[in-house]
Structure formats: structure tokens, C-alpha cells
Write a protein that holds these residues in place. Structure first.
Motif, PDB file in Angstrom:
ATOM      1  N   PRO A  71      10.867  19.217  -4.174  1.00 32.77           N
ATOM      2  CA  PRO A  71      10.922  18.439  -5.420  1.00 32.77           C
ATOM      3  C   PRO A  71      12.064  17.426  -5.472  1.00 32.77           C
ATOM      4  O   PRO A  71      12.039  16.522  -6.295  1.00 32.77           O
ATOM      5  N   ASP A  72      13.064  17.552  -4.600  1.00 32.84           N
ATOM      6  CA  ASP A  72      14.223  16.644  -4.677  1.00 32.84           C
ATOM      7  C   ASP A  72      13.868  15.189  -4.376  1.00 32.84           C
ATOM      8  O   ASP A  72      14.634  14.287  -4.711  1.00 32.84           O
ATOM      9  N   VAL A  73      12.751  14.948  -3.712  1.00 28.81           N
ATOM     10  CA  VAL A  73      12.388  13.555  -3.388  1.00 28.81           C
ATOM     11  C   VAL A  73      11.344  12.999  -4.366  1.00 28.81           C
ATOM     12  O   VAL A  73      10.792  11.930  -4.145  1.00 28.81           O
ATOM     13  N   VAL A  74      11.088  13.775  -5.446  1.00 26.06           N
ATOM     14  CA  VAL A  74      10.128  13.311  -6.453  1.00 26.06           C
ATOM     15  C   VAL A  74      10.900  13.009  -7.747  1.00 26.06           C
ATOM     16  O   VAL A  74      11.638  13.856  -8.252  1.00 26.06           O
ATOM     17  N   ALA A  75      10.733  11.779  -8.254  1.00 29.48           N
ATOM     18  CA  ALA A  75      11.418  11.379  -9.491  1.00 29.48           C
ATOM     19  C   ALA A  75      10.723  12.034 -10.683  1.00 29.48           C
ATOM     20  O   ALA A  75       9.580  12.494 -10.562  1.00 29.48           O
ATOM     21  N   PRO A  76      11.389  12.082 -11.861  1.00 29.63           N
ATOM     22  CA  PRO A  76      10.770  12.692 -13.040  1.00 29.63           C
ATOM     23  C   PRO A  76       9.421  12.067 -13.420  1.00 29.63           C
ATOM     24  O   PRO A  76       8.564  12.735 -13.985  1.00 29.63           O
ATOM     25  N   THR A  77       9.208  10.794 -13.058  1.00 30.05           N
ATOM     26  CA  THR A  77       7.924  10.144 -13.370  1.00 30.05           C
ATOM     27  C   THR A  77       6.783  10.629 -12.475  1.00 30.05           C
ATOM     28  O   THR A  77       5.623  10.319 -12.715  1.00 30.05           O
ATOM     29  N   GLY A  78       7.121  11.337 -11.389  1.00 31.28           N
ATOM     30  CA  GLY A  78       6.101  11.736 -10.418  1.00 31.28           C
ATOM     31  C   GLY A  78       6.020  10.774  -9.243  1.00 31.28           C
ATOM     32  O   GLY A  78       5.307  11.010  -8.267  1.00 31.28           O
ATOM     33  N   ALA A  79       6.771   9.668  -9.322  1.00 33.42           N
ATOM     34  CA  ALA A  79       6.814   8.727  -8.187  1.00 33.42           C
ATOM     35  C   ALA A  79       7.784   9.254  -7.132  1.00 33.42           C
ATOM     36  O   ALA A  79       8.605  10.149  -7.403  1.00 33.42           O
ATOM     37  N   LEU A  80       7.705   8.660  -5.951  1.00 35.77           N
ATOM     38  CA  LEU A  80       8.681   8.988  -4.906  1.00 35.77           C
ATOM     39  C   LEU A  80      10.070   8.530  -5.366  1.00 35.77           C
ATOM     40  O   LEU A  80      10.223   7.425  -5.891  1.00 35.77           O
ATOM     41  N   ASP A  81      11.075   9.385  -5.166  1.00 39.30           N
ATOM     42  CA  ASP A  81      12.461   8.964  -5.381  1.00 39.30           C
ATOM     43  C   ASP A  81      12.867   8.202  -4.112  1.00 39.30           C
ATOM     44  O   ASP A  81      13.206   8.792  -3.086  1.00 39.30           O
ATOM     45  N   ARG A  82      12.774   6.870  -4.185  1.00 37.30           N
ATOM     46  CA  ARG A  82      12.887   6.049  -2.980  1.00 37.30           C
ATOM     47  C   ARG A  82      14.288   6.129  -2.377  1.00 37.30           C
ATOM     48  O   ARG A  82      14.451   6.136  -1.156  1.00 37.30           O
ATOM     49  N   GLN A  83      15.292   6.205  -3.244  1.00 35.88           N
ATOM     50  CA  GLN A  83      16.653   6.272  -2.711  1.00 35.88           C
ATOM     51  C   GLN A  83      16.869   7.595  -1.959  1.00 35.88           C
ATOM     52  O   GLN A  83      17.410   7.612  -0.851  1.00 35.88           O
ATOM     53  N   ALA A  84      16.409   8.699  -2.570  1.00 33.12           N
ATOM     54  CA  ALA A  84      16.578  10.008  -1.926  1.00 33.12           C
ATOM     55  C   ALA A  84      15.848  10.015  -0.579  1.00 33.12           C
ATOM     56  O   ALA A  84      16.388  10.481   0.445  1.00 33.12           O
ATOM     57  N   MET A  85      14.621   9.481  -0.560  1.00 29.16           N
ATOM     58  CA  MET A  85      13.840   9.489   0.686  1.00 29.16           C
ATOM     59  C   MET A  85      14.465   8.562   1.728  1.00 29.16           C
ATOM     60  O   MET A  85      14.507   8.890   2.918  1.00 29.16           O
ATOM     61  N   ARG A  86      14.983   7.425   1.267  1.00 28.61           N
ATOM     62  CA  ARG A  86      15.628   6.472   2.189  1.00 28.61           C
ATOM     63  C   ARG A  86      16.807   7.148   2.897  1.00 28.61           C
ATOM     64  O   ARG A  86      16.950   7.081   4.109  1.00 28.61           O
ATOM     65  N   GLU A  87      17.639   7.833   2.092  1.00 21.35           N
ATOM     66  CA  GLU A  87      18.814   8.518   2.667  1.00 21.35           C
ATOM     67  C   GLU A  87      18.368   9.566   3.689  1.00 21.35           C
ATOM     68  O   GLU A  87      18.966   9.731   4.747  1.00 21.35           O
ATOM     69  N   ILE A 110       0.846  -1.207   0.000  1.00 22.54           N
ATOM     70  CA  ILE A 110       0.000   0.000   0.000  1.00 22.54           C
ATOM     71  C   ILE A 110       0.883   1.260   0.000  1.00 22.54           C
ATOM     72  O   ILE A 110       0.624   2.216  -0.737  1.00 22.54           O
ATOM     73  N   ALA A 111       1.974   1.228   0.793  1.00 19.77           N
ATOM     74  CA  ALA A 111       2.887   2.394   0.833  1.00 19.77           C
ATOM     75  C   ALA A 111       3.475   2.643  -0.550  1.00 19.77           C
ATOM     76  O   ALA A 111       3.626   3.803  -0.970  1.00 19.77           O
ATOM     77  N   HIS A 112       3.771   1.573  -1.276  1.00 11.70           N
ATOM     78  CA  HIS A 112       4.304   1.738  -2.641  1.00 11.70           C
ATOM     79  C   HIS A 112       3.230   2.315  -3.568  1.00 11.70           C
ATOM     80  O   HIS A 112       3.517   3.184  -4.388  1.00 11.70           O
ATOM     81  N   GLU A 113       1.980   1.856  -3.425  1.00 10.49           N
ATOM     82  CA  GLU A 113       0.900   2.384  -4.280  1.00 10.49           C
ATOM     83  C   GLU A 113       0.692   3.883  -4.019  1.00 10.49           C
ATOM     84  O   GLU A 113       0.508   4.661  -4.946  1.00 10.49           O
ATOM     85  N   ALA A 173       3.421   5.871  -5.793  1.00 17.41           N
ATOM     86  CA  ALA A 173       3.595   5.694  -7.247  1.00 17.41           C
ATOM     87  C   ALA A 173       3.190   7.011  -7.927  1.00 17.41           C
ATOM     88  O   ALA A 173       2.604   7.892  -7.277  1.00 17.41           O
ATOM     89  N   PRO A 174       3.472   7.156  -9.233  1.00 15.68           N
ATOM     90  CA  PRO A 174       3.037   8.393  -9.904  1.00 15.68           C
ATOM     91  C   PRO A 174       1.541   8.633  -9.709  1.00 15.68           C
ATOM     92  O   PRO A 174       0.746   7.728  -9.927  1.00 15.68           O
ATOM     93  N   GLY A 175       1.176   9.827  -9.261  1.00 12.54           N
ATOM     94  CA  GLY A 175      -0.235  10.141  -9.027  1.00 12.54           C
ATOM     95  C   GLY A 175      -0.790   9.576  -7.731  1.00 12.54           C
ATOM     96  O   GLY A 175      -1.962   9.762  -7.421  1.00 12.54           O
ATOM     97  N   GLY A 176       0.046   8.904  -6.946  1.00 12.90           N
ATOM     98  CA  GLY A 176      -0.397   8.328  -5.661  1.00 12.90           C
ATOM     99  C   GLY A 176      -0.809   9.429  -4.682  1.00 12.90           C
ATOM    100  O   GLY A 176      -0.265  10.547  -4.712  1.00 12.90           O
ATOM    101  N   ILE A 205       2.510  11.609   7.323  1.00  8.87           N
ATOM    102  CA  ILE A 205       1.755  11.770   6.069  1.00  8.87           C
ATOM    103  C   ILE A 205       1.184  10.418   5.632  1.00  8.87           C
ATOM    104  O   ILE A 205       0.008  10.294   5.301  1.00  8.87           O
ATOM    105  N   ILE A 206       2.024   9.402   5.676  1.00  7.68           N
ATOM    106  CA  ILE A 206       1.675   8.162   4.975  1.00  7.68           C
ATOM    107  C   ILE A 206       0.917   7.139   5.847  1.00  7.68           C
ATOM    108  O   ILE A 206       0.044   6.428   5.357  1.00  7.68           O
ATOM    109  N   HIS A 207       1.198   7.100   7.148  1.00  2.12           N
ATOM    110  CA  HIS A 207       0.565   6.065   7.978  1.00  2.12           C
ATOM    111  C   HIS A 207      -0.960   6.208   8.082  1.00  2.12           C
ATOM    112  O   HIS A 207      -1.668   5.196   7.976  1.00  2.12           O
ATOM    113  N   PRO A 208      -1.496   7.432   8.257  1.00  2.23           N
ATOM    114  CA  PRO A 208      -2.975   7.521   8.294  1.00  2.23           C
ATOM    115  C   PRO A 208      -3.595   7.067   6.974  1.00  2.23           C
ATOM    116  O   PRO A 208      -4.666   6.462   6.964  1.00  2.23           O
ATOM    117  N   MET A 209      -2.910   7.352   5.855  1.00  2.00           N
ATOM    118  CA  MET A 209      -3.438   6.910   4.546  1.00  2.00           C
ATOM    119  C   MET A 209      -3.409   5.384   4.465  1.00  2.00           C
ATOM    120  O   MET A 209      -4.356   4.768   3.976  1.00  2.00           O
TER     121      MET A 209
END
Ligand SMILES: CC(C)(COP(=O)(O)OP(=O)(O)OC[C@H]1O[C@@H](n2cnc3c(N)ncnc32)[C@H](O)[C@@H]1O)[C@@H](O)C(=O)NCCC(=O)NCCS
Ligand SMILES: Nc1ncnc2c1ncn2[C@@H]1O[C@H](COP(=O)(O)OP(=O)(O)OP(=O)(O)O)[C@@H](O)[C@H]1O
Length: 203
Positions: free
Chosen positions: A55-71, A34-37, A40-43, A86-90
Motif C-alpha cells: 500500500p505504500d506506493v498507492v496514494a489516498p486517491t487510489g492512483a500510483l504514488d509516483r514519487q514513492a515509486m520513482r524512489e 498510457i502508463a499514466h492512464e 490513475a485511480p482505478g487504472g 506488470i506495466i509493459h505488457p499492458m
């Protein structure tokens, strides 16, 4: 529906156990999926994430830049808390929705942070921990994703310890370095049979 919470540290083997249970007829809802969904782009989580983290944590596709966020989040407990707020209540509301529609002999909710969050326990009938030593977790995650030992250790430091997890377990699936896939299947099968019985008794 009878509900099992399935948890365990990163790389412990939760997904493998959950896949077996699904194959045998349990309904499975995985909060990692669910966290991945949501990212995802438009999630649904992407706009609040972009607003909060920039914007640095958003990839060009509109998805989360997972590596940037992980770091970012495994270096800063404050950033991690902000992402989680942000994400847990969703995630919770999606789980609730899917639980209402779920069909199976019982429901498994896979929650990596079940012990850490404390908010899941009273929604579940039973907690099952997939248990594994730390060295094996590092080995498996590195083999699977190529992440370095440094970042894997930081992720593990943000999670409950093995002892803390075992303290809340009703059931345990040992899946350590000495566990073959056949043994994992047999251990999981015997829990599945017991849960089917408990679910029938509860209905
Ligand atoms: C930080 C992110 C972008 C890193 O992405 P990445 O692709 O590397 O990891 P992925 O999402 O596949 O998660 C892999 C594992 O990391 C661990 N993990 C994920 N989030 C967290 C967290 N907030 N705290 C501790 N461990 C975590 C879990 O063991 C999880 O199974 C991602 O994990 C994320 O969005 N986390 C916040 C959402 C969350 O809390 N998910 C856990 C489900 S409740
Ligand atoms: N008993 C085992 N023998 C060999 N490999 C295993 C065993 N259990 C799990 N693995 C492998 O270890 C890796 C981690 O397992 P899995 O993805 O199921 O863990 P997880 O707990 O869901 O991880 P995460 O928290 O990162 O989502 C996978 O590549 C999986 O195939």
C-alpha cells in the motif's frame, strides 16, 4: 499504417516533437500517456502494483504514488524490472488496440524505452531519435519538474546511452541546448514531409 517509433532520453523533447506531428496530421500514441492512464485511480495496473509493492506506493486517491515509486525503482533494478513486467505488457496491448483505430497520414508511437526493450523494433517501419546532450536533459527535467540532479541522473542511468540510441536511428532530430524552438519546428517539419511521402509510397 506506416509506423514511426519516436524515442529519446528523458527530457530530450519527444513530447514537443510528437505534438508538432499531431498538429500536422499524424496519429500519435504515447506510451508515457498510457502508463499514466494505467496508474490513475482505478487504472488496470493499480491492483497488481498494490499486490506486488504494497500500500505504500498507492496514494489516498487510489492512483500510483509516483514519487514513492520513482524512489523505489530508480534505486533498485530488480524493483524496476518488476514494475515493468506488470506495466509493459499492458502498454503493448493498449498500443495495439489504439493502432488499429488510429487515423492520420502515418502513425507515431512514442516509446521512451524503445532501444532498451528491443521488442518494438520489428513492429515499426522507422525509428526516429530525438537527440540531446546529457547536461541539457538534466537542465530541462529539473526546470520542468523540480526533480533533483541526483534522481534525474539515476533515471538516465536506467536508460540507453545517447550513443546506443543513435546507433538504431533511421532519423535524428537534434534538439540540444543550441536548438531554438524555431529550429526544432523546421527539423521536425522536414522529417514529417519525408514520412508523408514514404507512407504514401508504402500504401
Ligand atoms: C516510475 C514512475 C512511477 C515515475 O513516474 P514519473 O511521474 O516521475 O515519470 P513519468 O511516468 O512521467 O516518466 C517520465 C520519464 O521517465 C523515464 N522512465 C519512465 N519509466 C522508466 C523506466 N522504467 N526506465 C527508465 N526510464 C523510465 C522516461 O524517460 C519517461 O519519459 C513512472 O515512470 C512509471 O510508472 N514507469 C514505469 C512505466 C514505464 O516503463 N514507462 C515508460 C513508457 S514505456
Ligand atoms: N528546443 C527547446 N528549447 C527550449 N525548451 C525545450 C526545447 N525542447 C524541449 N524543451 C522543453 O524541455 C522540456 C522537456 O521536453 P519534452 O517534455 O518534450 O521531453 P520528453 O522527451 O517528452 O521528456 P520525458 O522523457 O520526460 O517525457 C519541456 O519543458 C520542453 O518544453
Amino acid at each position: 499504417m506506416y509506423k514511426i517509433g519516436l524515442t529519446g532520453g528523458i527530457g530530450s523533447g519527444k513530447s514537443r516533437v510528437a505534438d508538432l506531428l499531431a498538429e500536422w496530421g499524424a496519429a500519435v500514441i504515447d506510451t508515457d500517456v498510457i502508463a499514466h492512464e494505467l496508474t490513475a485511480p482505478g487504472g488496470a495496473a493499480m491492483e497488481p502494483i498494490r499486490q506486488h509493492f504494497g500500500p505504500d506506493v498507492v496514494a489516498p486517491t487510489g492512483a500510483l504514488d509516483r514519487q514513492a515509486m520513482r524512489e523505489l525503482v530508480f534505486d533498485s533494478p530488480q524493483a524496476r524490472q518488476q514494475l515493468e513486467s506488470i506495466i509493459h505488457p499492458m502498454i503493448k496491448s493498449v498500443v495495439q488496440q489504439r493502432a488499429e483505430e488510429a487515423q492520420g497520414c502515418y502513425l507515431v508511437v512514442v516509446v521512451p524505452l524503445l532501444v532498451e526493450s528491443g521488442q518494438w523494433r520489428n513492429r515499426l517501419d522507422r525509428i526516429c531519435v530525438v537527440d540531446c546532450d546529457e547536461a541539457t536533459q538534466i537542465h530541462r527535467v529539473h526546470a520542468r519538474s523540480g526533480l533533483t540532479e541526483g534522481i534525474i541522473t539515476r533515471i538516465m542511468s536506467a536508460q540507453a546511452t545517447r550513443r546506443e540510441r543513435l546507433a538504431v536511428a533511421d532519423d535524428i532530430v537534434l534538439n540540444d541546448a543550441h536548438t531554438s524552438v524555431e529550429q526544432l519546428v523546421a527539423r521536425t517539419r522536414s522529417l514529417h514531409e519525408n514520412w508523408c511521402k514514404l507512407a504514401r509510397q508504402a500504401s
